[in-house]
Motif scaffolding. Structure first.
Motif, PDB file in Angstrom:
ATOM      1  N   GLU B 176       0.882  -1.165   0.000  1.00 29.27           N
ATOM      2  CA  GLU B 176       0.000   0.000   0.000  1.00 29.27           C
ATOM      3  C   GLU B 176       0.926   1.223   0.000  1.00 29.27           C
ATOM      4  OE1 GLU B 176      -3.420   0.823   3.032  1.00 29.27           O
ATOM      5  OE2 GLU B 176      -1.612   1.888   3.714  1.00 29.27           O
ATOM      6  N   CYS B 177       0.699   2.150  -0.903  1.00 29.63           N
ATOM      7  CA  CYS B 177       1.559   3.335  -0.909  1.00 29.63           C
ATOM      8  C   CYS B 177       0.789   4.553  -1.383  1.00 29.63           C
ATOM      9  CB  CYS B 177       2.812   3.099  -1.723  1.00 29.63           C
ATOM     10  SG  CYS B 177       2.619   2.230  -3.254  1.00 29.63           S
ATOM     11  N   VAL B 178       1.398   5.692  -1.140  1.00 31.58           N
ATOM     12  CA  VAL B 178       0.785   6.974  -1.494  1.00 31.58           C
ATOM     13  C   VAL B 178       1.635   7.602  -2.589  1.00 31.58           C
ATOM     14  CG1 VAL B 178       0.173   9.271  -0.652  1.00 31.58           C
ATOM     15  CG2 VAL B 178      -0.093   7.276   0.850  1.00 31.58           C
ATOM     16  N   THR B 179       1.037   7.857  -3.729  1.00 35.54           N
ATOM     17  CA  THR B 179       1.795   8.434  -4.846  1.00 35.54           C
ATOM     18  C   THR B 179       1.998   9.936  -4.618  1.00 35.54           C
ATOM     19  OG1 THR B 179      -0.121   9.048  -6.155  1.00 35.54           O
ATOM     20  CG2 THR B 179       0.697   6.776  -6.389  1.00 35.54           C
ATOM     21  N   GLY B 180       2.717  10.547  -5.525  1.00 32.43           N
ATOM     22  CA  GLY B 180       3.022  11.972  -5.388  1.00 32.43           C
ATOM     23  C   GLY B 180       1.829  12.890  -5.549  1.00 32.43           C
ATOM     24  N   THR B 181       0.689  12.349  -5.943  1.00 29.28           N
ATOM     25  CA  THR B 181      -0.530  13.167  -5.993  1.00 29.28           C
ATOM     26  C   THR B 181      -1.351  12.999  -4.715  1.00 29.28           C
ATOM     27  OG1 THR B 181      -1.780  11.384  -7.006  1.00 29.28           O
ATOM     28  CG2 THR B 181      -0.692  12.935  -8.504  1.00 29.28           C
ATOM     29  N   GLY B 182      -0.908  12.125  -3.846  1.00 25.28           N
ATOM     30  CA  GLY B 182      -1.650  11.876  -2.611  1.00 25.28           C
ATOM     31  C   GLY B 182      -2.660  10.755  -2.736  1.00 25.28           C
ATOM     32  N   GLU B 183      -2.618  10.029  -3.839  1.00 29.03           N
ATOM     33  CA  GLU B 183      -3.549   8.910  -4.019  1.00 29.03           C
ATOM     34  C   GLU B 183      -2.999   7.665  -3.312  1.00 29.03           C
ATOM     35  OE1 GLU B 183      -5.652   6.218  -7.551  1.00 29.03           O
ATOM     36  OE2 GLU B 183      -3.982   7.528  -8.046  1.00 29.03           O
ATOM     37  N   PRO B 198       7.803  -4.517  -7.974  1.00 30.03           N
ATOM     38  CA  PRO B 198       9.255  -4.326  -8.139  1.00 30.03           C
ATOM     39  C   PRO B 198       9.644  -2.921  -8.590  1.00 30.03           C
ATOM     40  CG  PRO B 198       8.521  -6.349  -9.215  1.00 30.03           C
ATOM     41  CD  PRO B 198       7.298  -5.599  -8.831  1.00 30.03           C
ATOM     42  N   LEU B 199       8.685  -2.176  -9.104  1.00 24.89           N
ATOM     43  CA  LEU B 199       9.008  -0.801  -9.513  1.00 24.89           C
ATOM     44  C   LEU B 199       9.096   0.121  -8.299  1.00 24.89           C
ATOM     45  CD1 LEU B 199       6.651  -0.531 -12.622  1.00 24.89           C
ATOM     46  CD2 LEU B 199       9.110  -1.014 -12.594  1.00 24.89           C
ATOM     47  N   VAL B 200       8.284  -0.146  -7.295  1.00 25.90           N
ATOM     48  CA  VAL B 200       8.286   0.709  -6.094  1.00 25.90           C
ATOM     49  C   VAL B 200       9.405   0.290  -5.140  1.00 25.90           C
ATOM     50  CG1 VAL B 200       6.943   1.416  -4.077  1.00 25.90           C
ATOM     51  CG2 VAL B 200       5.839   1.229  -6.309  1.00 25.90           C
ATOM     52  N   THR B 206      11.150   7.995  -4.139  1.00 27.70           N
ATOM     53  CA  THR B 206      10.956   8.920  -5.257  1.00 27.70           C
ATOM     54  C   THR B 206       9.682   8.661  -6.045  1.00 27.70           C
ATOM     55  OG1 THR B 206      12.173   7.534  -6.815  1.00 27.70           O
ATOM     56  CG2 THR B 206      13.459   9.166  -5.570  1.00 27.70           C
ATOM     57  N   LEU B 207       9.073   7.487  -5.888  1.00 30.25           N
ATOM     58  CA  LEU B 207       7.849   7.185  -6.634  1.00 30.25           C
ATOM     59  C   LEU B 207       6.618   7.262  -5.745  1.00 30.25           C
ATOM     60  CD1 LEU B 207       8.807   4.133  -8.925  1.00 30.25           C
ATOM     61  CD2 LEU B 207       8.993   6.573  -9.387  1.00 30.25           C
ATOM     62  N   ALA B 208       6.756   6.840  -4.519  1.00 32.14           N
ATOM     63  CA  ALA B 208       5.601   6.774  -3.619  1.00 32.14           C
ATOM     64  C   ALA B 208       6.101   6.619  -2.191  1.00 32.14           C
ATOM     65  CB  ALA B 208       4.713   5.586  -3.996  1.00 32.14           C
ATOM     66  N   VAL B 209       5.219   6.946  -1.261  1.00 33.27           N
ATOM     67  CA  VAL B 209       5.521   6.707   0.153  1.00 33.27           C
ATOM     68  C   VAL B 209       4.875   5.378   0.521  1.00 33.27           C
ATOM     69  CG1 VAL B 209       5.294   7.557   2.520  1.00 33.27           C
ATOM     70  CG2 VAL B 209       5.437   9.190   0.606  1.00 33.27           C
ATOM     71  N   VAL B 210       5.694   4.383   0.818  1.00 36.02           N
ATOM     72  CA  VAL B 210       5.141   3.071   1.198  1.00 36.02           C
ATOM     73  C   VAL B 210       4.566   3.188   2.607  1.00 36.02           C
ATOM     74  CG1 VAL B 210       5.716   0.671   1.706  1.00 36.02           C
ATOM     75  CG2 VAL B 210       6.727   1.800  -0.282  1.00 36.02           C
ATOM     76  N   PHE B 497       4.199   8.527 -11.418  1.00 36.30           N
ATOM     77  CA  PHE B 497       3.833   8.394 -10.002  1.00 36.30           C
ATOM     78  C   PHE B 497       3.758   9.755  -9.307  1.00 36.30           C
ATOM     79  CE2 PHE B 497       5.084   3.866 -10.071  1.00 36.30           C
ATOM     80  CZ  PHE B 497       4.181   3.339  -9.172  1.00 36.30           C
ATOM     81  N   ASP B 498       4.596  10.670  -9.752  1.00 33.31           N
ATOM     82  CA  ASP B 498       4.802  11.906  -8.986  1.00 33.31           C
ATOM     83  C   ASP B 498       4.984  13.062  -9.970  1.00 33.31           C
ATOM     84  OD1 ASP B 498       5.576  13.799  -7.061  1.00 33.31           O
ATOM     85  OD2 ASP B 498       7.650  13.074  -7.006  1.00 33.31           O
ATOM     86  N   PRO B 499       3.882  13.490 -10.595  1.00 34.01           N
ATOM     87  CA  PRO B 499       4.011  14.431 -11.719  1.00 34.01           C
ATOM     88  C   PRO B 499       4.681  15.757 -11.359  1.00 34.01           C
ATOM     89  CG  PRO B 499       1.694  14.018 -11.146  1.00 34.01           C
ATOM     90  CD  PRO B 499       2.509  13.045 -10.376  1.00 34.01           C
ATOM     91  N   LYS B 500       4.575  16.175 -10.118  1.00 37.84           N
ATOM     92  CA  LYS B 500       5.197  17.459  -9.749  1.00 37.84           C
ATOM     93  C   LYS B 500       6.607  17.287  -9.158  1.00 37.84           C
ATOM     94  CE  LYS B 500       1.134  20.362  -9.181  1.00 37.84           C
ATOM     95  NZ  LYS B 500       0.353  21.207  -8.254  1.00 37.84           N
ATOM     96  N   GLY B 501       7.046  16.052  -9.057  1.00 36.97           N
ATOM     97  CA  GLY B 501       8.410  15.813  -8.575  1.00 36.97           C
ATOM     98  C   GLY B 501       8.643  16.272  -7.153  1.00 36.97           C
TER      99      GLY B 501
END
Lengths: 163, 528
Positions: B176-183, B198-200, B206-210, B497-501
Motif C-alpha cells: 500500500e503506498c501513497v503516490t506523489g498526488t496523494g492517491e 518491483p518498480l516501487v 521517489t515514486l511513492a511513500v510506502v 507516479f509523482d508528476p510534480k516531482g
C-alpha cells in the motif's frame, strides 16, 4: 545486442538469447549441453522467448518457491517510443526500480524484449522448493487502479521525453 | 518556522509535527559516512529540513502528500535514518515525513504465513514478535536494530540470510503506498505479471511513500547446523560457494572472508572492548593514520600469495537452518562439495561465533572516525563469470586510495555480491588549494576512492549496488549503470507516479537542471 542467437554463460548458469528464438529451439540447444531452462513448456514451446516473457513466463516457478533464484537476470528491450532499455545481467541489484518488471507479463504495453539473460539449470541438479504462501491468489487479475498506473507508465514511456 | 511549514501546521492541527531546531538537526542526514566527516569537521547539520511530521495513518500520509502536491512542497519519507548513501539529504524547503508512528500489525495470517505490517515498524521488534509466534520473516539486515520495514523496501535491502529467504523484494506480496498526488494505491504480486511492486521497491522514496506491506513469512527454524571452512584463496572459496548454490543447497548463512577479514574473524568477530580502546585517538591512532597513507603497499602485500599464506587463507562461515535432520543433511552435502574444492573443515566455532556477534560489526565505525580516519563499505554484484574481474577491478581501484578488505555474503545460483570494507585517511595536502583541513583532505581521499571504485565496478560488468541503494552518493553514476534508456525510463516512472516531482527530489538519478536544489554528493570532477 549479442549477435549470437544463444550464448551460454556456464559458470553463471545463464543463457543469453535473442527474443525471437522459440522456447523449443532454446531448450534443444540447452539439452545438447546437459542443461535446461527448467520450466514446464508443454503449452508454450512454440512461443518465442519475447512472447513468452511478455505473456508472463507461464510454466516458470514462483519466486516464492526459491527466493534465491530469479528467472530473468537481465534483458534488452525496446520501449514504446522506440528507445532501447538495457539491464545488464546481475543476480540482484539495488539501483532503483527493477526495470525488468516492465517487460514481464505486460504483453508489450511497456517494453518488448529483444534479448534476455535467463537462468538455466543442470539437468540433474536438485531444485529447492519452499511451500508457497497459503490462502492467496498469487496471480490475481489486474485491478482498475493498477491498470490505470500501467497506462500512465505507457503514456509517459511513449512521450519520449529526454532523460 | 518557515512559511510552508507554518502552512502545514495550520492545515493539520491534529498531526504531530515539529520545526524545533534540535529535531531539524536530528533529521538533517542519514548514516552516509561522508556525513560523518562533515560532522567531525564541525558541520553538524548542513541539510536541515523545514520540519518533521509524524503521521499515524495512511490517510494522514495521503493528506500530507496531497498538501505537498498542491503547494509544491518537497517531502522525504523517513524510516529510521540508517541509510548509507545519502538517500535522505533535506534542505530548508523539505518536509520530512517520519513514518515510525505508522507501525501497527494490521493482520497476521498464521496459516497462510503472511503479515500486513505498516511501514514504520522497526526491524528487530518485528522479528522478535514473529519469533514468539513460531514465525520468521527471514530478513536480518545488519541494520535490523535501526531500520524499518519501509526503509528496507525503499532501499531494496538484503538480510544476512538472503541465500535461503531472498532479499526484501522476494518477501513482498502486496504494497500500500501513497503516490506523489496523494492517491493511496494498492499493488499486488502477480507471478505472471504485470507486477508493479518491483518498480516501487528500491525507488528510495521517489515514486511513492510506502505505508504498508504484506510480507511472506516462514516457520521459525528450530535446528541449525554450523561449520567453518578454510580455503587457500578467496577465489577457491567463491568457486565452492557457487558449486553449493548451483547444486540446489540454500544455506541461511554463507559468508566468505578474504584472508585479512578472515584473520579478524578467526581472532574473534568482536573483541569489542579491546577494539574500541585500541582505536581511540592516541599513539595507536597516529600509527594507523601513518600506515594508511600508503594503502597501496599494504593492500598488495596482504592480497598476494604471501598475505594469504601468513594470514591463513580465506574463511567460509556456513549455517543451515530448518527442522529435524534437514540442516545436518544439507551440511553433509555441503561438506562433500567443499572438500572436493579444497575446503578444509575448521570446525563449528567460526560459524557459532559469527552468529553470536552477527549485528556487532556495523557498530565499529565510530572509533575509526574518532581516530581521525574514515571507513565505508561498497557492495557490488555480478554473475559468477564476471566475479573475478569485479573483485580485482574494484579492489585495485579502491586499493590505490584506501586500505581494503572484502567478504562475500549474498550468493545466488547465478552470481554473488562482493562487500568491500575500506578505511582511509587524509590525502597529502601539498599544493591542493583550499584543502588545508584534515577532514577536507579525508573527503578528497574518500571521493577519489569511490569514484575509482564505481567506474571499476561498471567496467567489470558489475552493478553499483546490491542492497545499500543509490541515494545521492551514487546518483551521478546511474547513467553508467542503467544507460540513457534506463535513466529515461526511471524518469518516466517518476513522472507517472509523482508528476510534480515532490517526492525526495534529487535522489536516485543524476540531476537535469542546471540549477540543482542540491549539489551532487560526489562531484563528477574530483580534484586530482
Amino acid at each position: 545486442m549479442s549477435d549470437l542467437a544463444i550464448a551460454i554463460d556456464e559458470p553463471s548458469l545463464l543463457v543469453g538469447v535473442v527474443g525471437t528464438t522459440t522456447l523449443s529451439a532454446l531448450e534443444a540447444a540447452l539439452k545438447a549441453r546437459g542443461l535446461t531452462l527448467g520450466v514446464a513448456l508443454e503449452r508454450a514451446s512454440t512461443k518465442t522467448v519475447a512472447d513468452w516473457l511478455a505473456s508472463g513466463a507461464v510454466g516458470s516457478a514462483s519466486v516464492f518457491a526459491d527466493p534465491a533464484d530469479h528467472l530473468v537476470a537481465g534483458l534488452e528491450a525496446t520501449l514504446p517510443d522506440g528507445s532501447k532499455l538495457v539491464v545488464r545481467p546481475s543476480p540482484r541489484r539495488s539501483v532503483g526500480p527493477d526495470l525488468i518488471a516492465l517487460a514481464l507479463g505486460t504483453c508489450g504495453r511497456l517494453a518488448n524484449v529483444d534479448y534476455a539473460w535467463l537462468r538455466i539449470h543442470v539437468k540433474s541438479a536438485a531444485r529447492p522448493a519452499f511451500p508457497l504462501p497459503g490462502g492467496r491468489d498469487l496471480d490475481p487479475p489486474l485491478t482498475e487502479q493498477e491498470n490505470r498506473l500501467v497506462e500512465l507508465f505507457a503514456s509517459e514511456l511513449r512521450s519520449g521525453r529526454p532523460s | 518556522m518557515s512559511e510552508p511549514f507554518e502552512s502545514l501546521a495550520r492545515a493539520f492541527p491534529e498531526v504531530r509535527l515539529s520545526a524545533d531546531a534540535a529535531d531539524r538537526v536530528a533529521y538533517a542526514r542519514d548514516l552516509w559516512p561522508r556525513h560523518h566527516l562533515a560532522v567531525r569537521a564541525g558541520n553538524v547539520a548542513q541539510h536541515r529540513p523545514a520540519g518533521i511530521v509524524w503521521p499515524t495513518s495512511t490517510e494522514e500520509v495521503a493528506r500530507i502528500v496531497r498538501w505537498a502536491h498542491d503547494t509544491e512542497t518537497p517531502v522525504v519519507p523517513f524510516g529510521a535514518g540508517s541509510g548509507v548513501c545519502a538517500g535522505v539529504l533535506p534542505h530548508e524547503r523539505i518536509v520530512v515525513i517520519d513514518l515510525k508512528r505508522l507501525s501497527r500489525w494490521r493482520s497476521l495470517d498464521t496459516e497462510g504465513r503472511t503479515l500486513d505490517v505498516e511501514a514504520g515498524h522497526m526491524g528487530m521488534p518485528l522479528e522478535e514478535n514473529l519469533n514468539r509466534r513460531g514465525l520468521t520473516l527471514g530478513h536480518f539486515p545488519s541494520s535490523i536494530l535501526c531500520s524499518t520495514v519501509g526503509g528496507w523496501i525503499a532501499a531494496r535491502s538484503a538480510g544476512q540470510c538472503s541465500g535461503k529467504y531472498g532479499k526484501i523484494e522476494d518477501m513482498v506480496l502486496a504494497l500500500e503506498c501513497v503516490t506523489g498526488t496523494g492517491e493511496v494505491v494498492h499493488l499486488h504480486h502477480r507471478t505472471s505479471g504485470p507486477n508493479l511492486i518491483p518498480l516501487v521497491i528500491g525507488s528510495e522514496g521517489t515514486l511513492a511513500v510506502v505505508t504498508c506491506a504484506t510480507l511472506r513469512l516462514h516457520p521459525n527454524p528450530t535446528v541449525r547446523a554450523f561449520a567453518g571452512f578454510s580455503f587457500p584463496s578467496t577465489e577457491h572459496g567463491w568457486d565452492a560457494m557457487r558449486a553449493m548454490f548451483q547444486a540446489g543447497l540454500r544455506p541461511a548463512i554463507s559468508r566468505l572472508y578474504d584472508p585479512f577479514d578472515a584473520m579478524l574473524a578467526r581472532r574473534g568477530s568482536v573483541e569489542k572492548d579491546r577494539a574500541d580502546s585500541a582505536a581511540a585517538p592516541g599513539l595507536g591512532a597516529t600509527a594507523l593514520r601513518s600506515l594508511l597513507r600508503r594503502p597501496g603497499t599494504i593492500n598488495e602485500l596482504l592480497e598476494g600469495a604471501f598475505g594469504s599464506k601468513v594470514l591463513g587463507g580465506s574463511l567460509l562461515v556456513l549455517i543451515f537452518e530448518g527442522f529435524d535432520d534437514g540442516p545436518s543433511r544439507d551440511m553433509e552435502q555441503a561438506k562433500a562439495i567443499l572438500s572436493r574444492m579444497r575446503g578444509t573443515y575448521a570446525g563449528e566455532g567460526p560459524a557459532r561465533q559469527w552468529l553470536q556477534h552477527r549485528y556487532s560489526a556495523s557498530y565499529r565505525q565510530a572509533p575509526v572516525f574518532a581516530a581521525g580516519l574514515f571507513s565505508d563499505t561498497m557492495e557490488v554484484a555480478a554473475p559468477w563469470s564476471k566475479l573475478r574481474g569485479l573483485y580485482d577491478g574494484v579492489r585495485r581501484a579502491l586499493g590505490e586510495h584506501v586500505f581494503v578488505m572484502a567478504h562475500l555474503s549474498h550468493a545466488y545460483p547465478d552470481g554473488c555480491c562482493i562487500y568491500f570494507s575500506f578505511a582511509g585517511t587524509a590525502a597529502k595536502g601539498d599544493g591542493i588549494a583550499g584543502l588545508e583541513g584534515w577532514d577536507a583532505r579525508c573527503e578528497l581521499t574518500y571521493d577519489r576512492a569511490w569514484k575509482a571504485a564505481m567506474a571499476a565496478a561498471v567496467d567489470a560488468g558489475g552493478t553499483l549496488a546490491h542492497h545499500h541503494g543509490v541515494g545521492r552518493s551514487k546518483a551521478p553514476r546511474m547513467a553508467d549503470e542503467l544507460g540513457t534508456g534506463g535513466v529515461s525510463t526511471v524518469r518516466a516512472l517518476m513522472r507517472a507516479f509523482d508528476p510534480k516531482g515532490i517526492l525526495n527530489p534529487g535522489n536516485l538519478l543524476p540531476r537535469t537542471s542546471s540549477k540543482p536544489t542540491l549539489n551532487d554528493a560526489h562531484p563528477r570532477t574530483v580534484r586530482a
